[in-house]
Design an enzyme around this catalytic site. Structure first.
Site, short mmCIF file in Angstrom:
data_model
loop_
_atom_site.label_atom_id
_atom_site.label_comp_id
_atom_site.label_asym_id
_atom_site.label_seq_id
_atom_site.Cartn_x
_atom_site.Cartn_y
_atom_site.Cartn_z
N GLY A 1 -11.38 0.13 7.25
CA GLY A 1 -11.44 -0.32 6.69
C GLY A 1 -10.31 -1.09 6.18
O GLY A 1 -8.68 -0.93 7.18
N SER A 2 -9.50 -0.69 5.12
CA SER A 2 -8.74 -1.73 4.48
C SER A 2 -6.99 -0.87 4.70
O SER A 2 -5.91 -1.47 4.41
CB SER A 2 -8.47 -2.86 3.34
OG SER A 2 -9.21 -3.37 3.49
N THR A 3 -7.64 0.56 5.27
CA THR A 3 -6.46 1.60 5.32
C THR A 3 -5.95 1.17 6.84
O THR A 3 -4.79 1.11 6.64
CB THR A 3 -6.89 2.95 5.27
OG1 THR A 3 -7.50 2.81 6.47
CG2 THR A 3 -7.70 3.24 4.35
#
Length: 611
Positions: A325-327
């Site tokens: 994801g956005s990590t």
């Protein structure tokens, strides 16, 4: 009456007598020759063999099992120990009626049928004169009940043995692991001499990875027996060599903080020491009690664990593979800076969606009304998808994939445990080989926000975070900090560390943006910044479990729990002089900001408080 006179032939009779005498003499000579030959063979040629057999009839050589090494955490708290226990054991060669004996033992001690079946399988792997466990961890009542009837069970006896015990049970089950009975496949590859008196072996975790060090070496004892096979004297003994003790980098108090912080969520938490790579926390939840496996787990208990929807036997830290994801966005942003695709002040307007040139399909942002005018700092702080769609397209999948590879994505971390997965870092070449398809621009966009084909393990994500915190210095995660064998420390071979060549200003810009994620009023993780006097650099993430159609909206309340998004968070602190890196995945937690970030914050706060 007329009488008949019998005339004797003396010469013929003498010849017959003489011939019989000669035959008898020759036969006797033959027998004597055979006897002499046999005696010579027994006394000369077969001396060593028969002397050994005669000795074995009088002397029994038994293996003496070694004491398994203890496993400690970094502060010396015991994670795996040996406790005294009584076991009911059988020597097959001394039991005339095995089936009858087993049935009588069942009636006396209420032994489950599955234990009897396990004994029969176990028996095939050992010599007929070995003492084979039938029932372990006997209660005092069972010991007393059998002792009364001991004389009616020749070849069966109770032995005091040390049995493995894990005081922290579920808390350290996956990382410390457990020992279990040796199976047939393992027996084929194990050194018979070392394992003759050992009935268990490390199955997972540290117990498996350091089996050779923890096991020790078996000893031998020579026992003189009488004609009935009863021991009367110990003639000699070679002492067994205990296994070495292992001190881990793990902090069991910090482990408990992380485990408890996950609360009702399954998932994983990993924390690394940034200077060394030592694993401070390695939590995989749901978990199980490893003590169930030590003496042989029951069919009912194993079925319950194996069929549980929570998958407690599954090690999520090393084998769980999730979309990051956005990590992934801080790494994508750094790639853009390193390849001169963008700079910190370059802006882009986010209307809430992104479209490829001449394409109608809209790649949506998590914020449906958009973020407006954003630069890279704002894009990381507020996790703007549109900005990273555009940057990823400009980078291209080839640059994107090769840059992420430097941070260890798509590779095993090299931790000193077995069974680690490598995750998946997609590339043009990967898709051609594994899918036999061309790479499409739309796939580059979703790769840029950590979705699509990309898969990471929690350990892998923690190491990448540590590398970013160290500004390119890569640490290899490890657990064994110190090995003590016979009061001397054994040197542990340290892995070769590497460094990624990065511009320090670019890395610092990304770190500053990650600080804003936590400490800016508009940061996605701003709620964890309260009541701390240092700065945390972090990044929230949400990983889709299933894809929402173009014309649909994601409504958490209407979606079944097991279909909700995973919540992720990566962080390191203090931001200006980082000591610890943390990666958190809360399965179906939906939001990294509200679920995963507070978990990481608790771990960081506890660690820095202890420091």
């Amino acid at each position: 009456m007329r009488r008949h006179q019998v005339i004797k032939d003396s010469f013929l009779e003498n010849r017959i007598f003489l011939s019989r005498t000669v035959i008898l003499f020759v036969f006797m000579l033959f027998l004597i020759g055979g006897l002499i030959t046999r005696l010579i063979y027994l006394q000369v040629a077969g001396h060593s063999r028969y002397h050994g057999m005669a000795t074995n009839n009088r002397i029994k050589v038994t293996s003496v099992p070694p004491t398994r090494g203890i496993i400690y955490d970094k502060h010396g708290r015991i994670l795996a120990e040996n406790l005294p226990s009584y076991s009911l054991e059988v020597i097959p060669e001394q039991v005339a009626d095995m089936e009858g004996t087993l049935k009588r033992l069942q009636s006396v001690l209420s032994i489950p049928e599955e234990k009897i079946e396990a004994f029969k399988k176990h028996r095939k792997r050992y010599k007929h004169f070995d003492s084979i466990p039938l029932l372990m961890q006997l209660s005092n009542t069972d010991v007393a009940r059998f002792a009364v009837l001991r004389h009616t069970f020749p070849g069966v006896d109770i032995h005091a043995r040390l049995i493995r015990h894990y005081p922290y049970a579920e808390l350290t089950a996956h990382v410390v692991g457990y020992v279990g009975r040796i199976n047939e496949q393992e027996l084929k590859t194990l050194p018979a001499a070392e394992y003759r008196s050992i009935h268990t072996i490390g199955k997972i975790g540290v117990e498996r990875a350091y089996e050779d060090i923890l096991r020790g070496h078996a000893g031998y004892s020579e026992i003189e027996t009488n004609a009935q096979g009863k021991p009367i004297n110990e003639l000699g003994k070679i002492e067994s060599v205990p296994g070495a003790d292992i001190f881990l980098t793990l902090d069991v108090d910090l482990q408990k903080v992380a485990y408890d912080a996950l609360a009702e969520f399954n998932g994983a938490v990993v924390a690394l020491d940034l200077q060394t790579g030592g694993v401070l926390v390695q939590v995989s939840k749901a978990s199980f009690d490893p003590n169930l496996f030590v003496s042989g787990i029951s069919y009912v208990d194993y079925k319950a664990l194996n069929t549980s929807k929570n998958k407690p036997l599954f090690d999520r830290v090393l084998r769980g593979q999730y979309p990051p994801g956005s990590t992934l966005k801080p790494f994508i942003g750094l790639a853009g800076l390193e390849h001169n695709i963008t700079h910190m002040h370059q802006t882009l307007f986010c209307p809430g969606y992104y479209q490829l040139p001449n394409k109608a399909h809209k790649y949506r942002d998590w914020k449906k009304w958009g973020h407006g005018k954003v630069n890279l700092d704002i894009a990381i702080t507020q996790s703007c998808d549109v900005y990273f769609y555009d940057m990823s397209l400009a980078l291209g999948i080839d640059n994107l994939s090769s840059f992420l590879h430097k941070f260890g994505f798509g590779q095993k971390t090299g931790i000193d445990l077995k069974g680690e997965k490598a995750g998946l870092l997609p590339s043009r070449e990967w898709k051609r080989i594994h899918r036999e398809q061309a790479w499409y621009p739309g796939e580059t966009l979703i790769t840029g926000i950590g979705q699509g084909f990309t898969q990471v393990t929690p350990m892998q994500l923690a190491r990448a975070t540590a590398t970013l915190a160290n500004k390119g210095y890569i640490v290899t995660p490890y657990l064994a900090q110190k090995i003590i064998d016979a009061d001397r420390e054994i040197e542990i071979k340290k892995p070769v560390q590497k460094t990624i060549e990065l511009k320090s200003t670019n890395v610092q810009d990304i770190i500053n943006a990650m600080v804003h994620v936590v400490h800016s009023p508009r940061g996605t993780a701003k709620r964890i910044a309260k009541n701390i006097d240092y700065q945390i650099a972090g990044k929230t993430g949400t990983a889709q479990v299933y894809t929402v159609k173009q014309d649909e909206e994601y409504n958490e309340e209407e979606i079944a729990f097991n279909m909700r998004d995973h919540a992720l968070f990566i962080a390191f602190a203090p931001a200006d002089n980082p000591k610890i890196a943390v990666a958190v995945i809360a399965e179906h937690g939906s939001h990294g900001s509200s679920i995963a970030a507070p978990i990481a914050a608790k771990v960081i706060k506890q660690y820095l408080l202890d420091k």
